[in-house]
Design a protein around this motif. Structure first.
Motif, PDB file in Angstrom:
ATOM      1  N   ILE A 101      -2.632  21.925   1.458  1.00  0.00           N
ATOM      2  CA  ILE A 101      -2.094  22.419   0.190  1.00  0.00           C
ATOM      3  C   ILE A 101      -1.074  23.514   0.486  1.00  0.00           C
ATOM      4  O   ILE A 101      -1.293  24.377   1.341  1.00  0.00           O
ATOM      5  N   THR A 102       0.047  23.480  -0.198  1.00  0.00           N
ATOM      6  CA  THR A 102       1.112  24.432   0.082  1.00  0.00           C
ATOM      7  C   THR A 102       0.642  25.872  -0.124  1.00  0.00           C
ATOM      8  O   THR A 102      -0.222  26.148  -0.958  1.00  0.00           O
ATOM      9  N   ALA A 115       1.566  15.022  -4.928  1.00  0.00           N
ATOM     10  CA  ALA A 115       1.197  15.075  -3.508  1.00  0.00           C
ATOM     11  C   ALA A 115       2.403  15.446  -2.655  1.00  0.00           C
ATOM     12  O   ALA A 115       2.299  16.249  -1.713  1.00  0.00           O
ATOM     13  N   ALA A 116       3.559  14.882  -2.969  1.00  0.00           N
ATOM     14  CA  ALA A 116       4.764  15.179  -2.200  1.00  0.00           C
ATOM     15  C   ALA A 116       5.195  16.635  -2.373  1.00  0.00           C
ATOM     16  O   ALA A 116       5.729  17.248  -1.442  1.00  0.00           O
ATOM     17  N   LYS A 117       4.948  17.185  -3.543  1.00  0.00           N
ATOM     18  CA  LYS A 117       5.417  18.532  -3.855  1.00  0.00           C
ATOM     19  C   LYS A 117       4.452  19.611  -3.391  1.00  0.00           C
ATOM     20  O   LYS A 117       4.876  20.717  -3.005  1.00  0.00           O
ATOM     21  N   TYR A 118       3.135  19.322  -3.403  1.00  0.00           N
ATOM     22  CA  TYR A 118       2.153  20.382  -3.189  1.00  0.00           C
ATOM     23  C   TYR A 118       1.281  20.205  -1.947  1.00  0.00           C
ATOM     24  O   TYR A 118       0.305  20.931  -1.769  1.00  0.00           O
ATOM     25  N   THR A 119       1.627  19.253  -1.075  1.00  0.00           N
ATOM     26  CA  THR A 119       0.935  19.132   0.207  1.00  0.00           C
ATOM     27  C   THR A 119       1.959  19.025   1.329  1.00  0.00           C
ATOM     28  O   THR A 119       3.067  18.525   1.126  1.00  0.00           O
ATOM     29  N   VAL A 120       1.554  19.516   2.501  1.00  0.00           N
ATOM     30  CA  VAL A 120       2.431  19.518   3.669  1.00  0.00           C
ATOM     31  C   VAL A 120       1.727  18.787   4.812  1.00  0.00           C
ATOM     32  O   VAL A 120       0.590  19.125   5.147  1.00  0.00           O
ATOM     33  N   ALA A 167      -6.325  21.149 -10.561  1.00  0.00           N
ATOM     34  CA  ALA A 167      -5.938  21.941 -11.731  1.00  0.00           C
ATOM     35  C   ALA A 167      -4.731  22.814 -11.421  1.00  0.00           C
ATOM     36  O   ALA A 167      -3.829  22.973 -12.263  1.00  0.00           O
ATOM     37  N   ALA A 168      -4.683  23.368 -10.217  1.00  0.00           N
ATOM     38  CA  ALA A 168      -3.562  24.230  -9.838  1.00  0.00           C
ATOM     39  C   ALA A 168      -2.239  23.461  -9.870  1.00  0.00           C
ATOM     40  O   ALA A 168      -1.205  24.012 -10.270  1.00  0.00           O
ATOM     41  N   MET A 169      -2.260  22.208  -9.442  1.00  0.00           N
ATOM     42  CA  MET A 169      -1.027  21.408  -9.475  1.00  0.00           C
ATOM     43  C   MET A 169      -0.524  21.248 -10.903  1.00  0.00           C
ATOM     44  O   MET A 169       0.686  21.380 -11.170  1.00  0.00           O
ATOM     45  N   LEU A 170      -1.431  20.978 -11.830  1.00  0.00           N
ATOM     46  CA  LEU A 170      -1.017  20.829 -13.226  1.00  0.00           C
ATOM     47  C   LEU A 170      -0.473  22.136 -13.784  1.00  0.00           C
ATOM     48  O   LEU A 170       0.508  22.144 -14.539  1.00  0.00           O
ATOM     49  N   MET A 171      -1.105  23.244 -13.424  1.00  0.00           N
ATOM     50  CA  MET A 171      -0.656  24.539 -13.925  1.00  0.00           C
ATOM     51  C   MET A 171       0.680  24.941 -13.323  1.00  0.00           C
ATOM     52  O   MET A 171       1.542  25.497 -14.013  1.00  0.00           O
ATOM     53  N   ALA A 172       0.870  24.638 -12.052  1.00  0.00           N
ATOM     54  CA  ALA A 172       2.157  24.929 -11.418  1.00  0.00           C
ATOM     55  C   ALA A 172       3.275  24.151 -12.105  1.00  0.00           C
ATOM     56  O   ALA A 172       4.380  24.677 -12.309  1.00  0.00           O
ATOM     57  N   GLU A 173       2.994  22.912 -12.471  1.00  0.00           N
ATOM     58  CA  GLU A 173       3.988  22.106 -13.174  1.00  0.00           C
ATOM     59  C   GLU A 173       4.257  22.664 -14.571  1.00  0.00           C
ATOM     60  O   GLU A 173       5.410  22.765 -14.997  1.00  0.00           O
ATOM     61  N   HIS A 174       3.195  23.024 -15.257  1.00  0.00           N
ATOM     62  CA  HIS A 174       3.357  23.506 -16.635  1.00  0.00           C
ATOM     63  C   HIS A 174       4.088  24.840 -16.687  1.00  0.00           C
ATOM     64  O   HIS A 174       4.958  25.040 -17.540  1.00  0.00           O
TER      65      HIS A 174
END
Length: 274
Positions: free
Chosen positions: A186-187, A168-173, A121-128
């Motif tokens: 997770i970043t 995955a590329a944007k929010y994981t390291v 959910a956090a990934m979707l919210m970060a994008e939005h």
């Protein structure tokens, strides 16, 4: 160590205590599961078998102190990133776009296990919200063990398979764990928006924010009997603002009977009343 020999009577007494503490129901057909999950704990305590363990728990008044350990051992905590993807698509295309600016979007993952649901959910919210600090997420679970793992936000590559590649590329390291295995974390920017806290849904009231915009309560109601299901749903709905949403597991829609809710999609409900 002797063979585990949990009797039906002890199993019934044990499961009744577990239900009172956590709401989780385990019938007679789960006796083998209970024995298997408790085996390591029996060995740790240097006891002969499960019967001896039950004596240690009940006769020596160790039940209250031991219950968190029991819950950690017996809860499955099965979850995946973007599990039941239609829910995340509804969140992305319907719930978030309808949110008015100027107010923090609040989200509760009420059975968060090891954190995949909350971070999805956090990934979707970060994008939005384009990286703006306009959302906050609470992840809660009865198991302290899984919450510890959730806070770290570290996962193996196969656990990331259902995350869209660009997310995955944007929010994981990538990195290595202590054993030298490749893992992904997770970043930090995303983890800052997510807080994990222990929560027993059997409590009469929940010490959390009242007014969430969306709550995921998925794949946990199936462990409760009908009366507990109604109680938990009612208490959860108390913490959703009018116009906010409740998401349950697709196998749990028959359990939702709160008059304040209207169904707006499969296993998705909107709170219409205060």
């Amino acid at each position: 160590m002797h063979d585990i020999d949990l009797t039906p009577d002890l199993h019934q007494r044990f499961c009744a205590a577990l239900t009172r503490a956590s709401g989780i129901r385990l019938g007679e057909n789960k006796r083998t599961l209970v024995e298997t999950r408790l085996r390591k704990r029996v060995q740790e305590l240097g006891l002969a078998d499960t019967t001896a363990y039950m004596g240690w728990v009940f006769q020596r008044d160790n039940l209250a102190a031991e219950m968190p350990v029991i819950i950690n051992l017996l809860t499955t905590n099965k979850t995946d990133f973007f599990r039941e993807p239609a829910h995340y698509e509804y969140l992305r295309t319907r719930v978030l776009p309808a949110h008015l600016g100027g107010e923090t979007f609040t989200f509760w993952s009420a059975a968060s296990a090891t954190g995949e649901e909350a971070y999805s959910a956090a990934m979707l919210m970060a994008e939005h919200f384009h990286g703006a600090p306009a959302y906050t997420i609470l992840g809660s679970d009865i198991s302290q063990n899984v919450l510890s793992r959730a806070r770290k936000g570290v996962y193996y590559a196969n656990q990331l398979r259902d995350i869209p590649a660009h997310l995955a590329a944007k929010y994981t390291v990538p990195g290595k764990n202590a054993k030298g295995h490749e893992v992904f974390r997770i970043t930090a920017d995303l983890r800052e928006h997510v807080r994990f806290s222990p929560m027993n849904l059997m409590l009469d009231s929940y010490p959390v924010y009242r007014g969430f915009h969306a709550v995921f309560l998925r794949n946990v109601l199936i462990y409760f009997d009908e009366a507990v299901q109604r109680q938990v749903i009612g208490r959860i709905v108390n913490h959703i603002r009018p116009g906010g949403y409740l998401f349950v597991g697709h196998s749990e829609t028959m359990q939702v009977r709160d008059p304040r809710l209207i169904q707006c999609a499969s296993a998705i409900y909107r709170k219409e009343q205060g």
